[in-house]
Design a protein around this motif. Structure first.
Motif, mmCIF file in Angstrom:
data_model
loop_
_atom_site.group_PDB
_atom_site.id
_atom_site.type_symbol
_atom_site.label_atom_id
_atom_site.label_comp_id
_atom_site.label_asym_id
_atom_site.label_seq_id
_atom_site.Cartn_x
_atom_site.Cartn_y
_atom_site.Cartn_z
ATOM 1 N N GLN A 135 31.464 44.014 21.785
ATOM 2 C CA GLN A 135 32.738 44.554 21.310
ATOM 3 C C GLN A 135 33.581 45.115 22.448
ATOM 4 N N VAL A 136 32.930 45.723 23.417
ATOM 5 C CA VAL A 136 33.642 46.330 24.539
ATOM 6 C C VAL A 136 34.146 45.268 25.511
ATOM 7 N N VAL A 137 33.310 44.283 25.810
ATOM 8 C CA VAL A 137 33.669 43.252 26.788
ATOM 9 C C VAL A 137 34.560 42.221 26.099
ATOM 10 N N MET A 138 35.860 42.433 26.207
ATOM 11 C CA MET A 138 36.829 41.563 25.555
ATOM 12 C C MET A 138 37.103 40.291 26.362
ATOM 13 N N ILE A 139 36.927 40.365 27.675
ATOM 14 C CA ILE A 139 37.183 39.210 28.546
ATOM 15 C C ILE A 139 35.931 39.007 29.413
ATOM 16 N N PRO A 140 34.919 38.320 28.878
ATOM 17 C CA PRO A 140 33.662 38.154 29.612
ATOM 18 C C PRO A 140 33.819 37.471 30.976
ATOM 19 N N SER A 141 34.820 36.624 31.125
ATOM 20 C CA SER A 141 34.989 35.916 32.396
ATOM 21 C C SER A 141 35.256 36.880 33.559
ATOM 22 N N LEU A 142 35.733 38.089 33.262
ATOM 23 C CA LEU A 142 35.941 39.077 34.326
ATOM 24 C C LEU A 142 34.625 39.503 34.977
ATOM 25 N N LEU A 143 33.523 39.250 34.283
ATOM 26 C CA LEU A 143 32.215 39.641 34.798
ATOM 27 C C LEU A 143 31.653 38.635 35.799
ATOM 28 N N GLN A 144 32.286 37.461 35.904
ATOM 29 C CA GLN A 144 31.799 36.451 36.833
ATOM 30 C C GLN A 144 31.933 36.951 38.264
ATOM 31 N N ASP A 145 30.919 36.674 39.054
ATOM 32 C CA ASP A 145 30.859 37.032 40.479
ATOM 33 C C ASP A 145 30.844 38.537 40.724
ATOM 34 N N VAL A 146 30.597 39.343 39.695
ATOM 35 C CA VAL A 146 30.442 40.788 39.859
ATOM 36 C C VAL A 146 28.953 41.091 39.802
#
Length: 156
Positions: A35-46
């Motif tokens: 629910q919190v992670v609305m844009i999962p792609s932002l997590l790439q390469d982090v």
């Protein structure tokens, strides 16, 4: 909003160290993460850094952790796939005959060893291992959620 209010409330109460409690908590924490992670792609390469330390090379990024945690939650909530379906899913449906024979040999060896061990001891070993793994995964889901919230706070 405090952490408990953000998470879904557990519907049943079990003793603290009960496996059902650990499974319910894991599911609730991962649902909260979803629910919190609305844009999962932002997590790439982090990378997830452990307690201020740099992440080790080859460590999966937060996006991989996010997708893994979601997939495990489905298994926790709905049960496991039959063994054949799971093997086909893992192998991408491309398992070779040699791999199948190796898996059967390994399975036969596991059964032979299992027959030699006390069933109660096996149960306690697997139970405590599952408890430990689910607790660790719960902490990882909380960390992914926290890191995403930090990233979004910096971006705003």
């Amino acid at each position: 909003m405090n952490k408990e209010a953000a998470m879904q409330v557990l519907t049943q109460r079990y003793p603290k160290n009960c496996l059902l409690t650990v499974m319910d908590r894991y599911s609730a924490v991962v649902r909260n993460m979803e629910q919190v992670v609305m844009i999962p792609s932002l997590l790439q390469d982090v990378q997830l850094s452990a307690h201020g330390l740099q992440a080790q090379p080859g460590t999966p990024d937060l996006y991989n952790c996010f997708t893994m945690l979601k997939a495990i939650r489905v298994d926790v909530d709905h049960g496991l796939l039959p063994r054949e379906e799971w093997q086909a899913k893992v192998a991408g449906g491309k398992a070779s005959k040699a791999e199948d024979e190796a898996a059967e040999t390994e399975e036969a060896e596991e059964e032979r060893v299992a027959g030699q061990l006390d069933l109660e001891a096996q149960f306690h070993l697997h139970f405590s291992s599952l408890h430990h793994v689910l607790t660790h995964l719960t902490l990882k889901a909380e960390e992914v959620t926290r890191k995403y919230q930090e990233m979004m706070g910096e971006a705003m």
